[in-house]
Scaffold this active site. Structure first.
Site, PDB file in Angstrom:
ATOM      1  N   TYR A 154     -34.201 -76.677  45.318  1.00 42.23           N
ATOM      2  CA  TYR A 154     -35.515 -77.319  45.341  1.00 42.23           C
ATOM      3  C   TYR A 154     -35.298 -78.781  45.071  1.00 42.23           C
ATOM      4  O   TYR A 154     -35.956 -79.700  45.494  1.00 42.23           O
ATOM      5  CB  TYR A 154     -36.079 -76.704  43.713  1.00 42.23           C
ATOM      6  CG  TYR A 154     -37.337 -76.980  43.306  1.00 42.23           C
ATOM      7  CD1 TYR A 154     -38.374 -76.520  44.050  1.00 42.23           C
ATOM      8  CD2 TYR A 154     -37.569 -77.920  42.317  1.00 42.23           C
ATOM      9  CE1 TYR A 154     -39.674 -76.810  43.774  1.00 42.23           C
ATOM     10  CE2 TYR A 154     -38.634 -78.215  41.723  1.00 42.23           C
ATOM     11  CZ  TYR A 154     -39.777 -77.717  42.415  1.00 42.23           C
ATOM     12  OH  TYR A 154     -41.016 -78.163  42.081  1.00 42.23           O
ATOM     13  N   LYS A 158     -37.377 -81.518  47.229  1.00 42.88           N
ATOM     14  CA  LYS A 158     -37.942 -82.707  46.689  1.00 42.88           C
ATOM     15  C   LYS A 158     -37.548 -83.969  46.716  1.00 42.88           C
ATOM     16  O   LYS A 158     -38.349 -84.959  46.813  1.00 42.88           O
ATOM     17  CB  LYS A 158     -38.369 -82.231  45.260  1.00 42.88           C
ATOM     18  CG  LYS A 158     -39.070 -80.949  44.697  1.00 42.88           C
ATOM     19  CD  LYS A 158     -40.318 -80.764  45.694  1.00 42.88           C
ATOM     20  CE  LYS A 158     -41.340 -79.777  45.240  1.00 42.88           C
ATOM     21  NZ  LYS A 158     -42.440 -79.799  45.898  1.00 42.88           N
TER      22      LYS A 158
HETATM   23  P1  NAP Z   1     -47.787 -72.008  42.081  1.00 36.56           P
HETATM   24  O1  NAP Z   1     -48.627 -71.662  40.819  1.00 36.56           O
HETATM   25  O2  NAP Z   1     -46.444 -70.909  42.384  1.00 36.56           O
HETATM   26  O3  NAP Z   1     -48.576 -72.367  43.588  1.00 36.56           O
HETATM   27  C1  NAP Z   1     -47.958 -72.418  44.665  1.00 36.56           C
HETATM   28  C2  NAP Z   1     -48.857 -71.858  45.719  1.00 36.56           C
HETATM   29  O4  NAP Z   1     -48.275 -72.169  47.228  1.00 36.56           O
HETATM   30  C3  NAP Z   1     -49.013 -70.319  45.719  1.00 36.56           C
HETATM   31  O5  NAP Z   1     -50.410 -70.103  46.021  1.00 36.56           O
HETATM   32  C4  NAP Z   1     -48.196 -69.790  46.736  1.00 36.56           C
HETATM   33  O6  NAP Z   1     -48.548 -68.612  47.175  1.00 36.56           O
HETATM   34  C5  NAP Z   1     -48.358 -70.814  47.783  1.00 36.56           C
HETATM   35  N1  NAP Z   1     -47.211 -70.723  49.070  1.00 36.56           N
HETATM   36  C6  NAP Z   1     -45.591 -70.311  48.581  1.00 36.56           C
HETATM   37  N2  NAP Z   1     -45.230 -70.342  49.824  1.00 36.56           N
HETATM   38  C7  NAP Z   1     -46.032 -70.567  50.881  1.00 36.56           C
HETATM   39  C8  NAP Z   1     -45.859 -70.837  52.225  1.00 36.56           C
HETATM   40  N3  NAP Z   1     -44.658 -70.556  52.852  1.00 36.56           N
HETATM   41  N4  NAP Z   1     -47.106 -71.103  52.840  1.00 36.56           N
HETATM   42  C9  NAP Z   1     -48.224 -71.475  51.974  1.00 36.56           C
HETATM   43  N5  NAP Z   1     -48.455 -71.088  50.767  1.00 36.56           N
HETATM   44  C10 NAP Z   1     -47.348 -70.894  50.209  1.00 36.56           C
HETATM   45  O7  NAP Z   1     -47.097 -73.422  41.990  1.00 36.56           O
HETATM   46  P2  NAP Z   1     -47.501 -74.937  41.332  1.00 36.56           P
HETATM   47  O8  NAP Z   1     -46.673 -74.779  40.095  1.00 36.56           O
HETATM   48  O9  NAP Z   1     -49.014 -74.810  41.422  1.00 36.56           O
HETATM   49  O10 NAP Z   1     -46.686 -75.922  42.244  1.00 36.56           O
HETATM   50  C11 NAP Z   1     -47.509 -76.362  43.365  1.00 36.56           C
HETATM   51  C12 NAP Z   1     -46.519 -77.660  43.874  1.00 36.56           C
HETATM   52  O11 NAP Z   1     -46.142 -78.344  42.733  1.00 36.56           O
HETATM   53  C13 NAP Z   1     -45.084 -77.097  44.446  1.00 36.56           C
HETATM   54  O12 NAP Z   1     -44.789 -77.704  45.475  1.00 36.56           O
HETATM   55  C14 NAP Z   1     -44.205 -77.290  43.246  1.00 36.56           C
HETATM   56  O13 NAP Z   1     -43.014 -77.404  43.701  1.00 36.56           O
HETATM   57  C15 NAP Z   1     -44.842 -78.412  42.481  1.00 36.56           C
HETATM   58  N6  NAP Z   1     -44.237 -78.619  41.186  1.00 36.56           N
HETATM   59  C16 NAP Z   1     -44.950 -77.875  40.349  1.00 36.56           C
HETATM   60  C17 NAP Z   1     -44.453 -78.255  39.085  1.00 36.56           C
HETATM   61  C18 NAP Z   1     -44.748 -77.175  38.003  1.00 36.56           C
HETATM   62  O14 NAP Z   1     -44.322 -77.435  36.587  1.00 36.56           O
HETATM   63  N7  NAP Z   1     -45.692 -76.305  38.096  1.00 36.56           N
HETATM   64  C19 NAP Z   1     -43.589 -79.162  38.605  1.00 36.56           C
HETATM   65  C20 NAP Z   1     -43.128 -80.072  39.810  1.00 36.56           C
HETATM   66  C21 NAP Z   1     -43.612 -79.703  41.039  1.00 36.56           C
HETATM   67  P3  NAP Z   1     -48.422 -67.070  46.396  1.00 36.56           P
HETATM   68  O15 NAP Z   1     -49.783 -66.479  46.531  1.00 36.56           O
HETATM   69  O16 NAP Z   1     -47.521 -66.442  47.620  1.00 36.56           O
HETATM   70  O17 NAP Z   1     -47.638 -67.443  45.347  1.00 36.56           O
END
Ligand code: NAP
Length: 255
Positions: A154, A158
């Site tokens: 990851y 990133k």
């Molecule tokens: P999340 O709640 O898991 O949502 C991610 C979404 O991406 C889900 O709807 C997932 O689908 C979808 N997804 C996964 N693989 C995919 C693919 N191959 N093609 C299309 N869609 C796909 O994550 P989040 O926390 O909102 O995170 C969103 C972004 O922010 C990510 O890039 C994450 O790395 C980044 N981020 C998050 C945090 C945090 O603390 N939450 C911190 C830093 C960065 P499914 O329904 O299958 O799960």
């Protein structure tokens, strides 16, 4: 007039979490939204929320790591709404393990969805943006890009997204296309809830522990990231490109 009136946006991984928050926010600012997630039904909640508020959105099933599906998704949005102005690459997965235990499959899966997926979407979208001499791209990095135990895949993805963003900003700047990154810290989403469940910690305890060391003394909500994305895709940020904006309540300062 709303500040994104007449604009068309694609947001990946917009079925839930930060992507859903960003889709709803950009729609409220007047943009028409291509809501992309792995399956069409995963997009329903976001699409319904946008339509209920009077906005326009279309659900698109697409695996961002699959170049054919990416191409089709971008073409579908352009044929539905007539143009493409904004791309938010947000889709993501976690496959955490210490490096010595990490499988090749888990390395590839994370690099493919985050880094390759971001590249594929940018490549497909920039064609339309270059032609119209206008575009806004926001890629999603993470504070994890600066290193996090158990997240070598990851963190590498990133950090790669940051380098890719800066390079794309240089290449696309002459065509009036801004390319920036957000780097969230701890945001309350299904992803962080799943992490707590996986490591056997109550989510509320995880939030409390994180909040104690974050300068703003709280963890983030999807809307905290969505607000920054909304700024970066607006013309208020038209002279900002190649930047990484941390959205972590000051957590980066303590690392
Ligand atoms: P999340 O709640 O898991 O949502 C991610 C979404 O991406 C889900 O709807 C997932 O689908 C979808 N997804 C996964 N693989 C995919 C693919 N191959 N093609 C299309 N869609 C796909 O994550 P989040 O926390 O909102 O995170 C969103 C972004 O922010 C990510 O890039 C994450 O790395 C980044 N981020 C998050 C945090 C945090 O603390 N939450 C911190 C830093 C960065 P499914 O329904 O299958 O799960």
């Amino acid at each position: 007039m709303s500040r994104l009136e007449g604009r068309v946006a694609i947001i990946t991984g917009a079925g839930k979490g930060i992507g859903a928050g960003a889709a709803i926010r950009l729609a409220a600012d007047g943009a028409k939204i291509g809501v992309v997630d792995l399956k069409e039904e995963f997009c329903s909640e976001t699409v319904n929320a946008i339509r209920a508020a009077g906005g326009e959105a279309v659900a698109i099933a697409c695996d961002v790591a699959n170049s054919e599906q990416v191409q089709q998704a971008v073409e579908k949005v352009v044929s539905q709404f007539g143009r493409l102005d904004i791309l938010v690459n947000n889709a993501g997965i976690l496959r955490d393990a210490l490096s010595f235990k990490m499988s090749e499959e888990d390395w590839d899966a994370v690099i493919d969805v985050h880094l390759k997926g971001t590249f594929l979407l940018c490549k497909a979208a920039q064609k339309y943006m270059v032609d119209q001499r206008y575009g806004k791209i926001v890629n999603t990095s993470s504070l994890g890009a600066w290193g996090k135990r158990g997240q070598a895949n990851y963190s590498a993805a990133k950090a790669g997204i940051q380098g890719f963003t800066k390079t794309l900003a240089i290449e696309l700047g002459p065509y009036n296309i801004n390319v920036n990154c957000v780097a969230p810290g701890f945001i309350q989403t299904p992803m962080t809830r799943d992490t707590a469940a996986r490591v056997g910690i109550q989510f509320e305890d995880m939030v409390k522990k994180a909040s104690a060391v974050i300068p703003m003394r709280r963890v983030g909500e999807p809307v905290d990231v969505a607000n920054v994305i909304a700024f970066l895709v607006s013309d208020d940020a038209s002279y900002v490109t190649g930047e990484v904006i941390c959205v972590g309540g000051g957590e980066r300062l303590t690392k």
